[in-house]
Scaffold this motif. Structure first.
Motif, PDB file in Angstrom:
ATOM      1  N   TYR A 470       0.813  -1.229   0.000  1.00 57.75           N
ATOM      2  CA  TYR A 470       0.000   0.000   0.000  1.00 57.75           C
ATOM      3  C   TYR A 470       0.843   1.274   0.000  1.00 57.75           C
ATOM      4  O   TYR A 470       0.295   2.372  -0.056  1.00 57.75           O
ATOM      5  CB  TYR A 470      -0.975  -0.004   1.189  1.00 57.75           C
ATOM      6  N   CYS A 471       2.172   1.149   0.101  1.00 55.44           N
ATOM      7  CA  CYS A 471       3.035   2.339   0.123  1.00 55.44           C
ATOM      8  C   CYS A 471       3.921   2.400  -1.115  1.00 55.44           C
ATOM      9  O   CYS A 471       4.182   1.387  -1.749  1.00 55.44           O
ATOM     10  CB  CYS A 471       3.939   2.304   1.350  1.00 55.44           C
ATOM     11  N   ASP A 472       4.394   3.596  -1.391  1.00 57.26           N
ATOM     12  CA  ASP A 472       5.516   3.757  -2.314  1.00 57.26           C
ATOM     13  C   ASP A 472       6.768   3.701  -1.450  1.00 57.26           C
ATOM     14  O   ASP A 472       7.008   4.604  -0.638  1.00 57.26           O
ATOM     15  CB  ASP A 472       5.430   5.112  -3.033  1.00 57.26           C
ATOM     16  N   VAL A 473       7.523   2.639  -1.597  1.00 56.16           N
ATOM     17  CA  VAL A 473       8.721   2.493  -0.769  1.00 56.16           C
ATOM     18  C   VAL A 473       9.844   3.305  -1.428  1.00 56.16           C
ATOM     19  O   VAL A 473      10.082   3.175  -2.632  1.00 56.16           O
ATOM     20  CB  VAL A 473       9.120   1.011  -0.624  1.00 56.16           C
ATOM     21  N   LYS A 474      10.466   4.149  -0.637  1.00 59.17           N
ATOM     22  CA  LYS A 474      11.446   5.089  -1.193  1.00 59.17           C
ATOM     23  C   LYS A 474      12.795   4.938  -0.497  1.00 59.17           C
ATOM     24  O   LYS A 474      12.849   4.754   0.721  1.00 59.17           O
ATOM     25  CB  LYS A 474      10.925   6.512  -0.973  1.00 59.17           C
ATOM     26  N   ASN A 475      13.859   5.031  -1.280  1.00 62.23           N
ATOM     27  CA  ASN A 475      15.213   5.037  -0.712  1.00 62.23           C
ATOM     28  C   ASN A 475      15.836   6.409  -0.952  1.00 62.23           C
ATOM     29  O   ASN A 475      15.956   6.852  -2.093  1.00 62.23           O
ATOM     30  CB  ASN A 475      16.056   3.939  -1.369  1.00 62.23           C
ATOM     31  N   THR A 476      16.198   7.106   0.110  1.00 63.65           N
ATOM     32  CA  THR A 476      16.846   8.420  -0.025  1.00 63.65           C
ATOM     33  C   THR A 476      18.316   8.282   0.366  1.00 63.65           C
ATOM     34  O   THR A 476      18.632   7.909   1.500  1.00 63.65           O
ATOM     35  CB  THR A 476      16.155   9.441   0.888  1.00 63.65           C
ATOM     36  N   VAL A 477      19.204   8.539  -0.584  1.00 63.11           N
ATOM     37  CA  VAL A 477      20.637   8.370  -0.351  1.00 63.11           C
ATOM     38  C   VAL A 477      21.265   9.737  -0.110  1.00 63.11           C
ATOM     39  O   VAL A 477      21.125  10.647  -0.934  1.00 63.11           O
ATOM     40  CB  VAL A 477      21.315   7.677  -1.555  1.00 63.11           C
ATOM     41  N   THR A 478      21.926   9.895   1.020  1.00 61.28           N
ATOM     42  CA  THR A 478      22.527  11.193   1.357  1.00 61.28           C
ATOM     43  C   THR A 478      24.036  11.045   1.514  1.00 61.28           C
ATOM     44  O   THR A 478      24.509  10.139   2.228  1.00 61.28           O
ATOM     45  CB  THR A 478      21.916  11.731   2.668  1.00 61.28           C
ATOM     46  N   ALA A 479      24.746  11.939   0.866  1.00 59.47           N
ATOM     47  CA  ALA A 479      26.213  11.913   0.955  1.00 59.47           C
ATOM     48  C   ALA A 479      26.658  12.407   2.329  1.00 59.47           C
ATOM     49  O   ALA A 479      25.977  13.226   2.944  1.00 59.47           O
ATOM     50  CB  ALA A 479      26.806  12.823  -0.126  1.00 59.47           C
ATOM     51  N   PRO A 480      27.789  11.908   2.807  1.00 58.49           N
ATOM     52  CA  PRO A 480      28.309  12.446   4.071  1.00 58.49           C
ATOM     53  C   PRO A 480      28.758  13.891   3.872  1.00 58.49           C
ATOM     54  O   PRO A 480      29.053  14.303   2.737  1.00 58.49           O
ATOM     55  CB  PRO A 480      29.490  11.525   4.385  1.00 58.49           C
ATOM     56  N   LYS A 481      28.795  14.637   4.922  1.00 51.46           N
ATOM     57  CA  LYS A 481      29.202  16.049   4.862  1.00 51.46           C
ATOM     58  C   LYS A 481      30.555  16.180   4.189  1.00 51.46           C
ATOM     59  O   LYS A 481      31.469  15.419   4.471  1.00 51.46           O
ATOM     60  CB  LYS A 481      29.299  16.586   6.289  1.00 51.46           C
ATOM     61  N   GLY A 482      30.677  17.102   3.251  1.00 46.18           N
ATOM     62  CA  GLY A 482      31.965  17.388   2.629  1.00 46.18           C
ATOM     63  C   GLY A 482      32.379  16.377   1.574  1.00 46.18           C
ATOM     64  O   GLY A 482      33.453  16.464   1.002  1.00 46.18           O
ATOM     65  N   PHE A 483      31.489  15.415   1.234  1.00 46.70           N
ATOM     66  CA  PHE A 483      31.847  14.375   0.267  1.00 46.70           C
ATOM     67  C   PHE A 483      31.882  14.953  -1.141  1.00 46.70           C
ATOM     68  O   PHE A 483      30.940  15.593  -1.588  1.00 46.70           O
ATOM     69  CB  PHE A 483      30.838  13.228   0.340  1.00 46.70           C
TER      70      PHE A 483
END
Ligand code: NAP
Ligand code: MG
Length: 487
Positions: A470-483
């Motif tokens: 029943y959901c849209d499963v989402k993956n949010t990828v975040t870079a580490p600070k300063g990458f």
């Protein structure tokens, strides 16, 4: 009293659709009849493409606010619906029994408490539905379950409110809005659910109920481009039709369909337990998708098993489903009775022998039946009857048992009776089925996946599986600070 109210077992029920928080009538109606005595219960609004479109529009309009409603508030409202179900439990049980003929005592003690539990379970699961995080080269992968949009939920008559809420509860918990289309043979408790949801304070448009014939409101609902999910419980032919209709918009589908499930009885089994499990398959007059209708018994114990089975079956009482002492009620509809009778007559003509039953009872009742001398490739072994009709075959060894068990186009469930844990492990591993029971039947944790393999369905619901659907499963990828290194 409004002409749109009917009184069933002393309970007022609105016969109209429920769209955008309002009761809406169609110009045409269809007649709802009680399987208990054939009495007319109501003239129900007969939905068309117009009401289908209005219900999807209402669900679409209500979606953004409902999706943005904090989880804790959504959960609170689901618990409030569960409270309403519990408050009106006796009324729901009476109306459901009058409408579909299933036992009042099971509605009171098992089914309606489970309806309330469906809401509580998914409300609680929503609050626990965490996110899963993974880290790749310092980057966080953050997984979330986002609301998907309006859902169309289509349900059958054999366990109307239970199967409807098995879908409605997780869809609402997920933050989706809903258009529910109950079966025309049992439309009443869905209407009561709409009342209960409104009383609980569910915002207008979040839950809509459209009544009518599947052949008329089905396509306008399932082919609608604004519908983001379709969950269907019913028969294989209807599932094919819905799948084709949904294909135009690639609408994701969950399909819970029929079965022809086996009960394997090994010589090392507790034969009394096994016979008890077999007789349980007459519950709800055999109108249970999971029913183990093919009994497969190891040859040396077949005679003794049959003796115990026959003894237990003889003790079953068939009659008015409102009576406390009744075990088996009527079949839902004259058409269903015809269908059951046709299957059995053709099987008898093809050489089957009725160990018990093999014919109709009075009125809309079909006598509990066990057929033997049946061929594996015959209609009675391969096709779902959806009535109190079981077949009995024997096998010589484990390989043959598994071969016969898996040899239909279905794969909903299987039950194994054995006293040997190692055998149970070997056999269950080889069975094709969404649910396998060992020395038990029907027990299931709502956290566990539920669904069918092969022609018994597509996808799984229950626990996380419901939210995955029943959901849209989402993956949010975040870079580490300063990458900076993207090489
Ligand atoms: P059905 O005839 O397929 O009907 C199921 C639902 O689909 C009803 O609401 C029906 O509406 C609707 N429908 C019919 N045609 C449609 C169309 N063209 N588009 C959209 N919807 C349409 O099944 P049933 O006879 O009611 O139910 C018995 C079947 O359900 C059995 O095969 C049983 O095994 C299966 N079942 C499966 C599960 C499971 O969880 N796997 C559970 C229970 C039952 P109308 O009836 O109003 O026309
Ligand atoms: Mg009815």
């Amino acid at each position: 009293m409004s002409t749109h109210l009917t009184t069933v077992a002393g309970v007022p029920v609105d016969t109209r659709h429920f769209i955008g928080g309002e009761r809406v009538a169609s110009t045409e109606t269809f007649t709802d009849v009680s399987p208990i005595d054939g009495s007319v219960l109501a003239e129900i609004s007969r939905g068309t493409a117009m009401e289908a479109a209005a219900a999807v529009a209402a669900a679409k309009a209500a979606f953004p606010a409902w999706a943005a409603t904090p989880r804790a508030e959504r959960a609170r409202l689901l618990h409030a619906i569960a409270d309403g179900v519990e408050r009106r439990l006796e009324e729901l049980a009476l109306v459901e029994t009058t409408d579909n003929g299933a036992l009042l005592r099971s509605h009171r003690r098992g089914v309606m408490p489970r309806v309330a539990h469906n809401f509580r379970f998914f409300a609680n699961w929503l609050l626990e539905l965490g996110h899963e995080d993974f880290t790749t080269r310092g980057h966080t992968n953050h997984v979330t379950w986002d609301p998907a949009g309006p859902c169309v939920l289509i349900t059958p008559w054999n366990a109307p409110l239970m199967l409807a809420t098995w879908k409605v509860a997780p869809a609402l918990a997920a933050g989706d809005t809903v258009v529910l289309k109950p079966a025309e043979w049992s439309p009443l408790t869905a209407s009561l659910l709409a009342d209960i949801a409104a009383e609980a304070g569910l915002p207008a448009g979040v839950l809509n109920v459209v009544q009518g014939y599947g052949s008329e409101v089905g396509d306008p609902l399932t082919a609608h481009p604004d519908v983001r999910r379709i969950s269907f419980t019913g028969s294989v032919p209807t599932a094919r039709h819905i799948s084709a209709s949904a294909a135009a918009n690639l609408t994701p589908l969950s399909l819970e369909l029929g079965g022809k499930s086996p009960l394997l009885v090994f010589a090392d089994a507790d034969l009394d337990l096994a016979a008890g499990l077999a007789v349980e398959q007459y519950d709800n007059a055999g109108q249970v998708c999971l029913a183990a209708t093919r009994i497969l018994v190891e040859a040396p114990v077949a005679e003794e098993f049959t003796r115990r089975f026959t003894e237990k079956a003889a003790a079953l009482r068939q009659g008015d489903p409102r009576e406390e002492t009744t075990d088996i009620g009527p079949t839902i509809h004259p058409r269903q009775l015809e269908k059951i009778d046709g299957f059995v007559r053709r099987a008898l003509e093809a050489g089957a022998r009725a160990v018990i039953g093999g014919h109709r009872g009075e009125g809309q009742y079909y006598v509990p039946t066990l057929l033997t001398d049946v061929r594996q490739d015959s209609e009675i072994v391969q096709e779902e009857v959806f009535g109190p009709v079981l077949t009995l075959q024997t096998f010589e060894d484990e390989d043959e048992a598994v071969r016969l068990a898996n040899d239909t186009r279905f794969g909903l469930a299987a039950t194994v009776a054995t006293g040997d844990a190692e055998r149970a492990a070997r056999v269950t591993a080889r069975l094709v089925a969404g649910t396998v029971w060992v020395n038990c039947f029907f027990v299931r944790d709502l956290k566990a996946p539920f669904g069918g393999s092969r022609h018994s369905g597509v996808g799984r619901e229950g626990g996380t599986w419901s939210f995955d659907f029943y959901c849209d499963v989402k993956n949010t990828v975040t870079a580490p600070k300063g990458f900076k290194d993207h090489g």
